[in-house]
Scaffold this motif. Structure first.
Motif, PDB file in Angstrom:
ATOM      1  N   PHE A  27     -33.139  44.756  -4.121  1.00  0.00           N
ATOM      2  CA  PHE A  27     -34.298  44.434  -4.960  1.00  0.00           C
ATOM      3  C   PHE A  27     -35.054  45.676  -5.408  1.00  0.00           C
ATOM      4  N   PHE A  28     -35.273  46.605  -4.472  1.00  0.00           N
ATOM      5  CA  PHE A  28     -36.200  47.698  -4.785  1.00  0.00           C
ATOM      6  C   PHE A  28     -35.522  48.965  -5.298  1.00  0.00           C
ATOM      7  N   ILE A  29     -34.229  49.078  -5.103  1.00  0.00           N
ATOM      8  CA  ILE A  29     -33.529  50.251  -5.639  1.00  0.00           C
ATOM      9  C   ILE A  29     -32.448  49.809  -6.614  1.00  0.00           C
ATOM     10  N   GLY A  30     -31.613  48.854  -6.181  1.00  0.00           N
ATOM     11  CA  GLY A  30     -30.481  48.450  -7.018  1.00  0.00           C
ATOM     12  C   GLY A  30     -30.916  47.894  -8.365  1.00  0.00           C
ATOM     13  N   TYR A  31     -31.777  46.905  -8.327  1.00  0.00           N
ATOM     14  CA  TYR A  31     -32.174  46.261  -9.593  1.00  0.00           C
ATOM     15  C   TYR A  31     -32.832  47.267 -10.555  1.00  0.00           C
ATOM     16  N   PRO A  32     -33.814  48.051 -10.098  1.00  0.00           N
ATOM     17  CA  PRO A  32     -34.396  49.032 -11.038  1.00  0.00           C
ATOM     18  C   PRO A  32     -33.373  50.043 -11.560  1.00  0.00           C
ATOM     19  N   VAL A  33     -32.475  50.513 -10.703  1.00  0.00           N
ATOM     20  CA  VAL A  33     -31.491  51.499 -11.172  1.00  0.00           C
ATOM     21  C   VAL A  33     -30.519  50.839 -12.156  1.00  0.00           C
ATOM     22  N   MET A  34     -30.217  49.556 -11.945  1.00  0.00           N
ATOM     23  CA  MET A  34     -29.318  48.887 -12.897  1.00  0.00           C
ATOM     24  C   MET A  34     -29.967  48.817 -14.286  1.00  0.00           C
ATOM     25  N   ILE A  35     -31.255  48.479 -14.326  1.00  0.00           N
ATOM     26  CA  ILE A  35     -31.946  48.438 -15.634  1.00  0.00           C
ATOM     27  C   ILE A  35     -31.880  49.832 -16.271  1.00  0.00           C
ATOM     28  N   ALA A  36     -32.109  50.870 -15.451  1.00  0.00           N
ATOM     29  CA  ALA A  36     -32.085  52.238 -15.985  1.00  0.00           C
ATOM     30  C   ALA A  36     -30.711  52.574 -16.547  1.00  0.00           C
ATOM     31  N   GLU A  37     -29.660  52.282 -15.780  1.00  0.00           N
ATOM     32  CA  GLU A  37     -28.303  52.628 -16.242  1.00  0.00           C
ATOM     33  C   GLU A  37     -27.967  51.908 -17.550  1.00  0.00           C
ATOM     34  N   LEU A  38     -28.237  50.608 -17.592  1.00  0.00           N
ATOM     35  CA  LEU A  38     -27.888  49.845 -18.799  1.00  0.00           C
ATOM     36  C   LEU A  38     -28.653  50.381 -20.008  1.00  0.00           C
ATOM     37  N   THR A  39     -29.922  50.720 -19.792  1.00  0.00           N
ATOM     38  CA  THR A  39     -30.735  51.196 -20.914  1.00  0.00           C
ATOM     39  C   THR A  39     -30.262  52.564 -21.400  1.00  0.00           C
ATOM     40  N   LEU A  40     -29.956  53.452 -20.450  1.00  0.00           N
ATOM     41  CA  LEU A  40     -29.468  54.785 -20.843  1.00  0.00           C
ATOM     42  C   LEU A  40     -28.185  54.658 -21.666  1.00  0.00           C
ATOM     43  N   GLY A  41     -27.312  53.763 -21.234  1.00  0.00           N
ATOM     44  CA  GLY A  41     -26.039  53.585 -21.940  1.00  0.00           C
ATOM     45  C   GLY A  41     -26.258  52.970 -23.304  1.00  0.00           C
ATOM     46  N   ARG A  42     -27.096  51.946 -23.355  1.00  0.00           N
ATOM     47  CA  ARG A  42     -27.287  51.262 -24.620  1.00  0.00           C
ATOM     48  C   ARG A  42     -27.975  52.174 -25.636  1.00  0.00           C
ATOM     49  N   PHE A  43     -28.940  52.948 -25.152  1.00  0.00           N
ATOM     50  CA  PHE A  43     -29.696  53.807 -26.065  1.00  0.00           C
ATOM     51  C   PHE A  43     -28.779  54.850 -26.713  1.00  0.00           C
ATOM     52  N   THR A  44     -27.909  55.455 -25.899  1.00  0.00           N
ATOM     53  CA  THR A  44     -27.086  56.549 -26.440  1.00  0.00           C
ATOM     54  C   THR A  44     -25.725  56.070 -26.929  1.00  0.00           C
ATOM     55  N   GLN A  45     -25.306  54.868 -26.511  1.00  0.00           N
ATOM     56  CA  GLN A  45     -23.954  54.353 -26.818  1.00  0.00           C
ATOM     57  C   GLN A  45     -22.898  55.355 -26.366  1.00  0.00           C
ATOM     58  N   LYS A  46     -23.103  55.884 -25.171  1.00  0.00           N
ATOM     59  CA  LYS A  46     -22.171  56.909 -24.697  1.00  0.00           C
ATOM     60  C   LYS A  46     -21.782  56.703 -23.241  1.00  0.00           C
ATOM     61  N   ASN A  47     -20.705  57.398 -22.859  1.00  0.00           N
ATOM     62  CA  ASN A  47     -20.283  57.463 -21.458  1.00  0.00           C
ATOM     63  C   ASN A  47     -21.294  58.338 -20.700  1.00  0.00           C
ATOM     64  N   PRO A  48     -21.231  58.374 -19.346  1.00  0.00           N
ATOM     65  CA  PRO A  48     -22.247  59.130 -18.595  1.00  0.00           C
ATOM     66  C   PRO A  48     -22.381  60.610 -19.001  1.00  0.00           C
ATOM     67  N   VAL A  49     -21.266  61.307 -19.205  1.00  0.00           N
ATOM     68  CA  VAL A  49     -21.372  62.732 -19.548  1.00  0.00           C
ATOM     69  C   VAL A  49     -22.052  62.886 -20.913  1.00  0.00           C
ATOM     70  N   GLY A  50     -21.605  62.086 -21.892  1.00  0.00           N
ATOM     71  CA  GLY A  50     -22.181  62.159 -23.228  1.00  0.00           C
ATOM     72  C   GLY A  50     -23.661  61.786 -23.209  1.00  0.00           C
ATOM     73  N   MET A  51     -23.986  60.798 -22.395  1.00  0.00           N
ATOM     74  CA  MET A  51     -25.376  60.346 -22.311  1.00  0.00           C
ATOM     75  C   MET A  51     -26.273  61.450 -21.757  1.00  0.00           C
ATOM     76  N   PHE A  52     -25.875  62.022 -20.595  1.00  0.00           N
ATOM     77  CA  PHE A  52     -26.698  63.082 -19.990  1.00  0.00           C
ATOM     78  C   PHE A  52     -26.783  64.274 -20.935  1.00  0.00           C
ATOM     79  N   ASN A  53     -25.669  64.590 -21.550  1.00  0.00           N
ATOM     80  CA  ASN A  53     -25.636  65.731 -22.460  1.00  0.00           C
ATOM     81  C   ASN A  53     -26.656  65.535 -23.589  1.00  0.00           C
ATOM     82  N   ARG A  54     -26.618  64.353 -24.164  1.00  0.00           N
ATOM     83  CA  ARG A  54     -27.487  64.136 -25.313  1.00  0.00           C
ATOM     84  C   ARG A  54     -28.967  64.078 -24.915  1.00  0.00           C
ATOM     85  N   LEU A  55     -29.272  63.303 -23.878  1.00  0.00           N
ATOM     86  CA  LEU A  55     -30.695  63.121 -23.563  1.00  0.00           C
ATOM     87  C   LEU A  55     -31.312  64.323 -22.866  1.00  0.00           C
TER      88      LEU A  55
END
Ligand code: PFF
Length: 454
Positions: A51-79
């Protein structure tokens, strides 16, 4: 965008996300971790982490991916504006994809082996615990069996991932998750009504606070991240195929809910049966292979339940392996401009090679089963380092990145785009900024300290 693929519908996405989350983590690992780590208290701590770590981190991961439309390396690189540290964290996600895929497929291969055994009638009659043990060890000490089955899983996963997001991954999840759920409910009912199951239910439901330890808390945290597919960019990658229309917190809540439900149900299938059969809870990774055959033997029509169950677990495992393999593949496709086919071939071959010693670590090779100087097998090391520790590191950095580098405000703006509501946005920001990263660090330090303090 069109060459990267996309989910066809909201339901398709939730089912694929749940398909990634629901797998061996819930059905194989959760029961044995609960058995190894004191029962109900482990479940309690696991739920808190979900509840307190998994759920918030899942929202973060999905949002980071959706915002950049990229894989993890591309996402971190861009943002991050191309910062090395963050690209390195993206790289860690890709490495996790290789390594987790390699050992996870070993267990998925065992499930296929057990499907075959069940189908050929090996568990039609009630066997003694010794006989069940010896079936398992004979099976896992056969190198050709374990390596061949591992190859089969790697091959099937590669095939699905090669077919792409919609045709492969989504279709598989849509049809089979509901059936799996139904079978688990039936098996749980049978297990809790076995004679002698009461002690197992007590173990599973009444927390014993004296069992709290650093290792147990670390395991519960690792299990929460692992079973929700977090900390290695799977949800970043899945989010990258998600449209702006979708409500991320609501989808994440459904995925989390389904995953927890299946974990809890799997516990109700396995632990009461352990007590009823007079077995030990703490058998480690072998647990379900030694308990399930006895449940099937005790059910009218158990043959069909057994066969159906193992088929579904293979499928649940496949919907997870495809999500794991998808991370490195998306990296090679997006960043290296490789074709999907070449990426799949490359990643799958390496993962098969790395997984081979893990497959041999259940008796086929004495050396790999009992590594000299430590009590661990090669498999234990792989699954702990890459299924737990590295996911915690990944989740820590993903939380820090969202909270302090990209920024909560920008994330919330993206989550609320196209009229979506995020009523708990403030609480989410607080959890991501203060609770998730610091809890992860504290648990780490506490664990290391407790190991050294004995
Ligand atoms: N969540 C999957 C399971 O519990 O079986 C395993 C998994 C999938 C872990 C994807 C990590 C991941 F990125």
């Amino acid at each position: 965008m069109s060459t990267r693929g996309a989910w066809s519908s909201k339901l398709g996405f939730i089912l694929a996300g749940a398909g990634s989350a629901i797998g061996l983590g819930a059905i194989w690992r959760f029961p044995y971790y609960t058995g190894d780590n004191g029962g109900a208290i482990f479940v309690f701590v696991f739920l808190i982490f979900c509840f307190f770590i998994g759920y918030p981190v899942m929202i973060a991961e999905l949002t980071l991916g959706r915002f950049t439309q990229k894989n993890p390396v591309g996402m971190f690189n861009r943002l991050s504006g191309g910062k090395k540290l963050w690209k390195g964290i993206g790289g860690l996600c890709v490495v996790n994809g290789f390594t987790i895929f390699s050992w996870y497929s070993v267990i998925a291969g065992f499930i296929i082996g057990y499907l075959y055994k069940t189908a050929s009638g090996a568990f039609n009659t009630q066997l003694t615990n010794e006989a069940v043990d010896s079936i398992f060890s004979t099976f896992t000490s056969n190198a050709v069996n374990v390596v061949g089955l591992h190859f089969l899983i790697v091959f099937c996963t590669g095939f699905v991932v090669y077919r792409g997001v919609k045709g492969g991954i989504e279709m598989l999840s849509k049809w089979l998750m509901p059936v799996l759920f139904f079978l688990l409910v039936v098996l749980a009912i049978r297990s809790v009504t076995l004679e002698g199951a009461g002690e197992g239910l007590r173990f599973y439901m009444y927390p014993d606070f004296s069992k709290v330890s650093g290792i147990m808390v670390l395991k519960a945290m690792g299990q929460a991240l692992f079973s929700l597919s977090l900390g290695m960019g799977t949800m970043i990658t899945y989010g990258s195929y998600l449209s702006k229309k979708e409500n991320v917190p609501a989808s994440a809540a459904w995925i989390t809910f389904f995953e927890i439900l299946v974990c809890i149900l799997a516990g109700f299938v396995i632990l009461p049966a352990v007590a009823a059969m007079g077995q030990s809870y703490a058998q480690g990774p072998d647990l379900i292979f030694k308990v399930l055959p006895s449940i099937f033997a005790a059910i009218p029509g158990g043959y069909f339940f057994g066969v159906g169950f193992f088929i579904l677990v293979v499928i649940a495992a496949l919907t997870s392996t495809v999500s794991i393999l998808e991370v490195p593949v998306a990296y090679f496709v997006d960043e290296r401009k490789w074709s999907r086919r070449k990426s799949v071939l490359f990643v799958a071959s390496i993962a098969w090679l790395i997984g081979t010693p893990a497959a041999l670590a259940f008796g086929a090779s004495d050396f790999l089963t009992n590594l000299p100087g430590i009590e661990w097998s090669f498999f234990d090391i792989m699954s702990t380092v890459f299924g737990e520790a590295s996911l915690s590191v990944g989740a820590f950095f993903i939380a820090i990145f969202t909270a302090y580098i990209w920024g909560i405000r920008k994330a919330i703006t993206d989550i609320e785009s196209e009229g979506n509501k995020f009523p708990i946005g403030k609480i989410w920001g607080f959890l991501l900024k203060y609770i998730a990263p610091f809890t992860i660090i504290i648990v780490f330090i506490y664990t290391v300290w407790s190991i050294f303090a004995g």
